[in-house]
Design a protein around this motif. Structure first.
Motif, PDB file in Angstrom:
ATOM      1  N   VAL A   1     -11.608 -28.765 -68.394  1.00 17.30           N
ATOM      2  CA  VAL A   1     -10.358 -28.652 -69.149  1.00 17.30           C
ATOM      3  C   VAL A   1      -9.301 -29.471 -68.406  1.00 17.30           C
ATOM      4  O   VAL A   1      -9.454 -29.799 -67.225  1.00 17.30           O
ATOM      5  CB  VAL A   1      -9.890 -27.184 -69.273  1.00 17.30           C
ATOM      6  CG1 VAL A   1     -10.933 -26.342 -69.983  1.00 17.30           C
ATOM      7  CG2 VAL A   1      -9.559 -26.586 -67.900  1.00 17.30           C
ATOM      8  N   ASP A   2      -8.224 -29.794 -69.098  1.00 14.70           N
ATOM      9  CA  ASP A   2      -7.104 -30.494 -68.473  1.00 14.70           C
ATOM     10  C   ASP A   2      -6.040 -29.487 -68.080  1.00 14.70           C
ATOM     11  O   ASP A   2      -5.766 -28.540 -68.827  1.00 14.70           O
ATOM     12  CB  ASP A   2      -6.494 -31.509 -69.449  1.00 14.70           C
ATOM     13  CG  ASP A   2      -7.443 -32.655 -69.758  1.00 14.70           C
ATOM     14  OD1 ASP A   2      -8.258 -33.003 -68.874  1.00 14.70           O
ATOM     15  OD2 ASP A   2      -7.380 -33.186 -70.882  1.00 14.70           O
ATOM     16  N   ILE A   3      -5.434 -29.674 -66.909  1.00 18.27           N
ATOM     17  CA  ILE A   3      -4.279 -28.861 -66.542  1.00 18.27           C
ATOM     18  C   ILE A   3      -3.076 -29.775 -66.324  1.00 18.27           C
ATOM     19  O   ILE A   3      -3.224 -30.932 -65.922  1.00 18.27           O
ATOM     20  CB  ILE A   3      -4.520 -27.986 -65.294  1.00 18.27           C
ATOM     21  CG1 ILE A   3      -4.735 -28.837 -64.036  1.00 18.27           C
ATOM     22  CG2 ILE A   3      -5.637 -27.000 -65.503  1.00 18.27           C
ATOM     23  CD1 ILE A   3      -4.602 -28.041 -62.747  1.00 18.27           C
ATOM     24  N   VAL A   4      -1.901 -29.238 -66.614  1.00 18.89           N
ATOM     25  CA  VAL A   4      -0.649 -29.932 -66.331  1.00 18.89           C
ATOM     26  C   VAL A   4       0.142 -29.030 -65.399  1.00 18.89           C
ATOM     27  O   VAL A   4       0.519 -27.916 -65.776  1.00 18.89           O
ATOM     28  CB  VAL A   4       0.157 -30.199 -67.617  1.00 18.89           C
ATOM     29  CG1 VAL A   4       1.390 -31.038 -67.283  1.00 18.89           C
ATOM     30  CG2 VAL A   4      -0.699 -30.895 -68.663  1.00 18.89           C
ATOM     31  N   TRP A   5       0.376 -29.482 -64.172  1.00 16.92           N
ATOM     32  CA  TRP A   5       1.059 -28.689 -63.155  1.00 16.92           C
ATOM     33  C   TRP A   5       2.534 -29.073 -63.150  1.00 16.92           C
ATOM     34  O   TRP A   5       2.892 -30.210 -62.883  1.00 16.92           O
ATOM     35  CB  TRP A   5       0.424 -28.956 -61.802  1.00 16.92           C
ATOM     36  CG  TRP A   5       1.121 -28.331 -60.618  1.00 16.92           C
ATOM     37  CD1 TRP A   5       2.063 -28.903 -59.826  1.00 16.92           C
ATOM     38  CD2 TRP A   5       0.888 -27.016 -60.081  1.00 16.92           C
ATOM     39  NE1 TRP A   5       2.453 -28.032 -58.835  1.00 16.92           N
ATOM     40  CE2 TRP A   5       1.746 -26.869 -58.973  1.00 16.92           C
ATOM     41  CE3 TRP A   5       0.049 -25.963 -60.445  1.00 16.92           C
ATOM     42  CZ2 TRP A   5       1.781 -25.710 -58.216  1.00 16.92           C
ATOM     43  CZ3 TRP A   5       0.091 -24.804 -59.687  1.00 16.92           C
ATOM     44  CH2 TRP A   5       0.940 -24.678 -58.592  1.00 16.92           C
ATOM     45  N   LYS A   6       3.405 -28.126 -63.458  1.00 18.24           N
ATOM     46  CA  LYS A   6       4.837 -28.421 -63.436  1.00 18.24           C
ATOM     47  C   LYS A   6       5.623 -27.140 -63.259  1.00 18.24           C
ATOM     48  O   LYS A   6       5.387 -26.148 -63.943  1.00 18.24           O
ATOM     49  CB  LYS A   6       5.270 -29.111 -64.731  1.00 18.24           C
ATOM     50  CG  LYS A   6       6.715 -29.602 -64.691  1.00 18.24           C
ATOM     51  CD  LYS A   6       7.072 -30.394 -65.936  1.00 18.24           C
ATOM     52  CE  LYS A   6       8.502 -30.923 -65.853  1.00 18.24           C
ATOM     53  NZ  LYS A   6       8.871 -31.694 -67.069  1.00 18.24           N
TER      54      LYS A   6
END
Length: 337
Positions: free
Chosen positions: A68-73
């Protein structure tokens, strides 16, 4: 007579085909949606402390394993509540598959999470609890139990008697509030211990924690031997208090139990300036939070509450391989640092 019958048959067939078309189209769209690659937003409380770097590494590991893709922010500082709310709202507007959130404030993040739920974007809370029941799971340390561990250890370290002080973190942070409560419950159960101060807050940075710690130690006349023990509930308050204890020349004279780990805190533990650290497993927390979200999005049943554990670490424990794995995860492998 055959022509009208044939015409009716053709009309019926055409009508049936037309009636099936929308259903088939919806089925195809649903199948495409189910097969779409998952994009999971991971929103920490802040991005500077070592704790969050370990959480990030665990989240990356889960994303690779689960494809899966994660976006860390997240906000830079842990007192930027508006910044975190804006980040969550932005991810809702983008239509991510799911949001994994460590809420800075258990009540203030309730509305953004409700907005996510209304947009059919599920939320998994981690590290710190969230008011309401619109999040699908909570992945964290049992913070009250971890606070009790700290209180019990400090009580033993000071022989069950003397004055202790607590430097709290900040109001609205459910995780640290529970640690503080667990600690205070433990020491107040010991008749020989008096809580000299438990109403001061260090704030979100090392600098604010240091300033408040120094003022607290001076107000309590710690240099005169009035304080037997100190507890702090997170990384920034622990490091700020460490600096203040050193500056006021009472390090080692006052038994100090802190929370979380970093290279500097572990060095102080080895040197004896810190009596013990209660450590969580932030790598596992990040890993389990993303894993839980991916499972939920794929239609699997997930637990409402997942405890990622905590333990007391003393100087004697530092060379234990199991402890090393928790306090010094291989960040470079996952974050390229």
């Amino acid at each position: 007579m055959n022509i009208p019958v044939l015409a009716c048959a053709l009309a019926a067939a055409l009508l049936a085909a037309c009636s099936k078309a929308p259903s088939d189209a919806m089925s195809t769209d649903a199948g495409a949606q189910r097969g779409a690659r998952l994009r999971i937003a991971v929103v920490p409380k802040g991005t500077t402390h070592e704790f969050w770097k370990s959480v990030h590494a665990g989240a990356v590991k889960a994303s690779r394993e689960l494809d899966v893709d994660i976006v860390w922010k997240g906000p830079l500082r842990e007192d930027d509540l508006k910044g975190q709310i804006d980040v969550v709202s932005s991810f809702v507007a983008q239509g991510v598959s799911g949001i994994v959130l460590a809420p800075l404030n258990d009540a203030a993040l309730k509305a953004p999470v409700r907005a996510a739920a209304q947009a059919k974007i599920p939320v998994v809370a981690f590290d710190s609890d969230l008011a309401g029941d619109e999040h699908v799971s909570f992945v964290a340390t049992d913070n009250q139990a971890a606070g009790r561990l700290a209180g019990e250890h400090l009580g033993r370290a000071i022989g069950g008697k003397g004055n202790v002080v607590v430097l709290r973190y900040q109001e609205g942070s459910a995780s640290t509030q529970n640690r503080e409560k667990g600690f205070l419950d433990a020491v107040r159960a010991m008749p020989g211990i008096t809580v000299a101060s438990d109403n001061q807050y260090g704030g979100a940075t090392t600098e604010t924690a240091f300033n408040k710690s120094e003022s607290l130690l001076l107000a309590q006349r710690a240099a005169e031997g009035t304080i037997a023990g100190v507890f702090t509930p997170n990384e920034s308050t622990t490091f700020g208090m460490l600096q203040a204890l050193r500056k006021t020349n009472v390090a080692r004279k006052v038994k100090f139990v802190g929370f979380d780990a970093s290279d500097k805190l572990l060095g102080a533990l080895r040197d004896g300036d810190i009596e013990a650290l209660v450590v969580q497993d932030p790598f596992t927390m990040g890993y389990q939070a993303v894993k839980t979200m991916a499972a939920h999005l794929r239609g699997e049943r997930v637990e409402r509450r997942i405890d990622t554990g905590a333990r007391v670490v003393t100087r004697q424990d530092l060379d234990d391989p199991a402890v090393k794995e928790i306090v010094k995860p291989d960040l470079a492998r996952w974050l390229g640092e």
